[in-house]
Design a protein around this motif. Structure first.
Motif, PDB file in Angstrom:
ATOM      1  N   GLY A  61       0.782  -1.231   0.000  1.00 17.71           N
ATOM      2  CA  GLY A  61       0.000   0.000   0.000  1.00 17.71           C
ATOM      3  C   GLY A  61       0.812   1.279   0.000  1.00 17.71           C
ATOM      4  O   GLY A  61       0.255   2.372  -0.011  1.00 17.71           O
ATOM      5  N   GLU A  62       2.142   1.170   0.000  1.00 17.95           N
ATOM      6  CA  GLU A  62       2.981   2.370   0.045  1.00 17.95           C
ATOM      7  C   GLU A  62       3.053   3.095  -1.290  1.00 17.95           C
ATOM      8  O   GLU A  62       3.383   4.268  -1.335  1.00 17.95           O
ATOM      9  N   ILE A  63       2.779   2.398  -2.372  1.00 13.62           N
ATOM     10  CA  ILE A  63       2.724   3.048  -3.681  1.00 13.62           C
ATOM     11  C   ILE A  63       1.265   3.389  -3.945  1.00 13.62           C
ATOM     12  O   ILE A  63       0.457   2.525  -4.252  1.00 13.62           O
ATOM     13  N   THR A  64       0.952   4.648  -3.798  1.00 11.38           N
ATOM     14  CA  THR A  64      -0.421   5.100  -3.975  1.00 11.38           C
ATOM     15  C   THR A  64      -0.743   5.235  -5.463  1.00 11.38           C
ATOM     16  O   THR A  64       0.171   5.297  -6.299  1.00 11.38           O
ATOM     17  N   PRO A  65      -2.018   5.297  -5.802  1.00  8.56           N
ATOM     18  CA  PRO A  65      -2.378   5.517  -7.212  1.00  8.56           C
ATOM     19  C   PRO A  65      -1.728   6.776  -7.788  1.00  8.56           C
ATOM     20  O   PRO A  65      -1.304   6.785  -8.943  1.00  8.56           O
ATOM     21  N   LEU A  66      -1.612   7.834  -6.983  1.00  5.52           N
ATOM     22  CA  LEU A  66      -0.983   9.070  -7.481  1.00  5.52           C
ATOM     23  C   LEU A  66       0.503   8.881  -7.767  1.00  5.52           C
ATOM     24  O   LEU A  66       1.019   9.407  -8.759  1.00  5.52           O
ATOM     25  N   ILE A  67       1.192   8.143  -6.908  1.00  2.00           N
ATOM     26  CA  ILE A  67       2.625   7.892  -7.138  1.00  2.00           C
ATOM     27  C   ILE A  67       2.819   7.070  -8.405  1.00  2.00           C
ATOM     28  O   ILE A  67       3.633   7.421  -9.261  1.00  2.00           O
ATOM     29  N   SER A  68       2.086   5.960  -8.547  1.00  2.00           N
ATOM     30  CA  SER A  68       2.284   5.110  -9.723  1.00  2.00           C
ATOM     31  C   SER A  68       1.944   5.860 -11.017  1.00  2.00           C
ATOM     32  O   SER A  68       2.650   5.735 -12.016  1.00  2.00           O
TER      33      SER A  68
END
Length: 138
Positions: A85-92
């Motif tokens: 869960g550390e890679i959020t949709p915004l980050i990816s």
């Protein structure tokens, strides 16, 4: 040459990548550590990154406003809500939309399997990525 390395949790992979870049390319590359948390970021900075950026908002801002040559990270960085869960949709999305070479480690995690990568060793993948960066920085 500017290279970003992104990792989460304790940044073990990010640290290994940065150490290898520093050993092979030394100071011909400026490394930006993008950590999803401050622990990951500080570990990558201690491994030789020039600067560290932590957290979703800062990573997304960096991706939108900076020009880099490449970004390196595990396959989970392009999978929304991955790496626990550390890679959020915004980050990816921010990473995917960057106009640069994306070096993705085909780790057999996150429910993703890429045929032909079963026998690849992490050290060999790192070596190949560093060699490509080295060849492109000359």
């Amino acid at each position: 040459m500017k290279v970003a390395v992104i990792d989460a949790q304790g940044a073990g992979l990010g640290q290994a990548i940065i150490k290898k870049i520093r050993k092979e390319i030394a100071h011909n590359v400026y490394i930006i550590a993008l950590g999803t948390n401050t622990f990951a970021t500080s570990n990558m900075v201690r491994s030789g990154a020039n600067v560290g950026i932590s957290g979703e908002r800062s990573i997304c801002s960096f991706c939108k406003t900076n020009k880099i040559d490449s970004i390196i990270g595990p396959i989970g960085i392009i999978c929304s809500s991955d790496i626990n869960g550390e890679i959020t949709p915004l980050i990816s999305k921010s990473i995917f939309n960057m106009d640069c070479t994306k070096y993705i480690f085909p780790l057999q995690k996150h429910g993703i399997y890429i045929p032909g990568t079963r026998n690849l060793q992490i050290k060999d993948i790192i070596e190949e990525i560093v060699l490509d960066i080295k060849n492109n920085s000359i």
